[in-house]
Design a protein around this motif. Structure first.
Motif, PDB file in Angstrom:
ATOM      1  N   MET A   1     -10.055   3.550  -1.988  1.00 19.51           N
ATOM      2  CA  MET A   1     -10.306   2.121  -1.964  1.00 19.51           C
ATOM      3  C   MET A   1     -10.057   1.562  -3.358  1.00 19.51           C
ATOM      4  N   HIS A   2     -10.386   0.346  -3.558  1.00 15.36           N
ATOM      5  CA  HIS A   2     -10.130  -0.341  -4.813  1.00 15.36           C
ATOM      6  C   HIS A   2     -11.325  -0.238  -5.744  1.00 15.36           C
ATOM      7  N   PRO A   3     -11.086  -0.429  -7.038  1.00 11.64           N
ATOM      8  CA  PRO A   3     -12.221  -0.473  -7.976  1.00 11.64           C
ATOM      9  C   PRO A   3     -13.059  -1.716  -7.698  1.00 11.64           C
ATOM     10  N   ALA A   4     -14.075  -1.921  -8.489  1.00 16.23           N
ATOM     11  CA  ALA A   4     -14.933  -3.092  -8.318  1.00 16.23           C
ATOM     12  C   ALA A   4     -14.079  -4.351  -8.346  1.00 16.23           C
ATOM     13  N   LEU A   5     -14.056  -5.090  -7.254  1.00 14.88           N
ATOM     14  CA  LEU A   5     -13.195  -6.262  -7.133  1.00 14.88           C
ATOM     15  C   LEU A   5     -13.984  -7.522  -7.443  1.00 14.88           C
ATOM     16  N   ALA A   6     -14.404  -7.643  -8.668  1.00 15.14           N
ATOM     17  CA  ALA A   6     -15.153  -8.819  -9.095  1.00 15.14           C
ATOM     18  C   ALA A   6     -14.181  -9.892  -9.563  1.00 15.14           C
ATOM     19  N   ASP A   7     -14.512 -11.133  -9.280  1.00 23.58           N
ATOM     20  CA  ASP A   7     -13.634 -12.249  -9.641  1.00 23.58           C
ATOM     21  C   ASP A   7     -13.401 -12.327 -11.141  1.00 23.58           C
ATOM     22  N   HIS A   8     -14.445 -12.088 -11.932  1.00 23.94           N
ATOM     23  CA  HIS A   8     -14.301 -12.213 -13.378  1.00 23.94           C
ATOM     24  C   HIS A   8     -13.512 -11.046 -13.981  1.00 23.94           C
ATOM     25  N   LEU A   9     -13.435  -9.909 -13.283  1.00 24.88           N
ATOM     26  CA  LEU A   9     -12.675  -8.768 -13.786  1.00 24.88           C
ATOM     27  C   LEU A   9     -11.202  -8.851 -13.419  1.00 24.88           C
ATOM     28  N   CYS A  13      -6.086 -11.819  -9.169  1.00 24.11           N
ATOM     29  CA  CYS A  13      -5.985 -11.211  -7.838  1.00 24.11           C
ATOM     30  C   CYS A  13      -7.038 -11.737  -6.868  1.00 24.11           C
ATOM     31  N   VAL A  14      -7.746 -12.769  -7.237  1.00 26.53           N
ATOM     32  CA  VAL A  14      -8.843 -13.276  -6.407  1.00 26.53           C
ATOM     33  C   VAL A  14      -8.342 -13.676  -5.025  1.00 26.53           C
ATOM     34  N   ASP A  15      -7.194 -14.362  -4.978  1.00 28.28           N
ATOM     35  CA  ASP A  15      -6.649 -14.808  -3.695  1.00 28.28           C
ATOM     36  C   ASP A  15      -6.340 -13.620  -2.783  1.00 28.28           C
ATOM     37  N   LEU A  16      -5.724 -12.589  -3.345  1.00 32.16           N
ATOM     38  CA  LEU A  16      -5.396 -11.404  -2.542  1.00 32.16           C
ATOM     39  C   LEU A  16      -6.647 -10.679  -2.067  1.00 32.16           C
ATOM     40  N   VAL A  17      -7.654 -10.615  -2.909  1.00 25.15           N
ATOM     41  CA  VAL A  17      -8.910  -9.968  -2.525  1.00 25.15           C
ATOM     42  C   VAL A  17      -9.518 -10.708  -1.342  1.00 25.15           C
ATOM     43  N   GLU A  18      -9.571 -12.031  -1.435  1.00 29.41           N
ATOM     44  CA  GLU A  18     -10.152 -12.822  -0.355  1.00 29.41           C
ATOM     45  C   GLU A  18      -9.351 -12.673   0.927  1.00 29.41           C
ATOM     46  N   ARG A  19      -8.017 -12.679   0.814  1.00 28.53           N
ATOM     47  CA  ARG A  19      -7.187 -12.530   2.007  1.00 28.53           C
ATOM     48  C   ARG A  19      -7.355 -11.149   2.637  1.00 28.53           C
ATOM     49  N   ALA A  38      -0.030  -4.482   4.214  1.00 25.37           N
ATOM     50  CA  ALA A  38       0.816  -5.277   3.322  1.00 25.37           C
ATOM     51  C   ALA A  38      -0.039  -5.977   2.270  1.00 25.37           C
ATOM     52  N   LEU A  39      -1.165  -6.533   2.703  1.00 28.77           N
ATOM     53  CA  LEU A  39      -2.079  -7.180   1.749  1.00 28.77           C
ATOM     54  C   LEU A  39      -2.675  -6.163   0.781  1.00 28.77           C
ATOM     55  N   SER A  40      -3.011  -5.004   1.312  1.00 29.59           N
ATOM     56  CA  SER A  40      -3.594  -3.961   0.472  1.00 29.59           C
ATOM     57  C   SER A  40      -2.594  -3.513  -0.596  1.00 29.59           C
ATOM     58  N   GLU A  41      -1.334  -3.345  -0.222  1.00 33.15           N
ATOM     59  CA  GLU A  41      -0.310  -2.940  -1.184  1.00 33.15           C
ATOM     60  C   GLU A  41      -0.069  -4.031  -2.221  1.00 33.15           C
ATOM     61  N   ALA A  42      -0.074  -5.299  -1.790  1.00 32.94           N
ATOM     62  CA  ALA A  42       0.095  -6.407  -2.734  1.00 32.94           C
ATOM     63  C   ALA A  42      -1.076  -6.450  -3.713  1.00 32.94           C
ATOM     64  N   LEU A  43      -2.268  -6.207  -3.202  1.00 29.19           N
ATOM     65  CA  LEU A  43      -3.450  -6.183  -4.070  1.00 29.19           C
ATOM     66  C   LEU A  43      -3.358  -5.024  -5.059  1.00 29.19           C
ATOM     67  N   ASN A  44      -2.909  -3.874  -4.605  1.00 28.90           N
ATOM     68  CA  ASN A  44      -2.745  -2.726  -5.512  1.00 28.90           C
ATOM     69  C   ASN A  44      -1.761  -3.052  -6.631  1.00 28.90           C
ATOM     70  N   ARG A  45      -0.646  -3.703  -6.301  1.00 28.35           N
ATOM     71  CA  ARG A  45       0.328  -4.091  -7.322  1.00 28.35           C
ATOM     72  C   ARG A  45      -0.290  -5.078  -8.305  1.00 28.35           C
ATOM     73  N   CYS A  46      -1.012  -6.061  -7.770  1.00 30.29           N
ATOM     74  CA  CYS A  46      -1.643  -7.076  -8.626  1.00 30.29           C
ATOM     75  C   CYS A  46      -2.662  -6.426  -9.569  1.00 30.29           C
TER      76      CYS A  46
END
Length: 99
Positions: A1-9, A13-19, A38-46
Motif C-alpha cells: 500500500m502507500h505510505p501515510a497519505l497526509a495532505d500536508h505531506l 497528490c491530494v486530488d489523486l488520493v481523494e479519487r 490506473a488511479l493507483s499507478e498514477a498516485l504511485n508516480r505522483c
C-alpha cells in the motif's frame, strides 16, 4: 500500500488520493479485480515525483549544513594550531630564560 497519505505531506497528490479513496469506496469488490489500478499507478508516480523533489531539496540542505560544519571545524583546527605554536614559543622562552 502507500505510505501515510497526509495532505500536508503530499500536497501535489491530494486530488489523486481523494479519487483513489472514492474509487475504493464506490467499488468495494471491483477494486480487487483492478478497477482502481490506473488511479493507483498514477498516485504511485505522483508520490515518487514528490519523494524525488524532497530528496533533492534535502540533499542541498544537507550539503549546506555539512559545509557550515566543516568551516567551523577548520576554524577550530586553526585555533588549535595557533595555540600549539604559542605553547611551543612559551616553552622555548622559558628554556632560554632558565639557561
Amino acid at each position: 500500500m502507500h505510505p501515510a497519505l497526509a495532505d500536508h505531506l503530499n500536497p501535489g497528490c491530494v486530488d489523486l488520493v481523494e479519487r483513489l479513496m472514492s474509487c475504493h469506496a464506490e467499488n468495494r469488490w471491483a477494486k480487487f479485480f483492478g478497477k482502481c489500478n490506473a488511479l493507483s499507478e498514477a498516485l504511485n508516480r505522483c508520490l515518487g515525483e514528490e519523494f524525488e523533489e524532497r530528496r533533492k531539496k534535502q540533499l542541498v540542505e544537507a550539503r549546506t549544513r555539512k559545509a557550515r560544519i566543516r568551516a567551523i571545524w577548520d576554524e577550530a583546527k586553526a585555533d588549535d594550531e595557533d595555540h600549539r605554536i604559542f605553547e611551543q614559543e612559551m616553552k622555548a622562552r622559558a628554556k632560554q630564560q632558565s639557561t
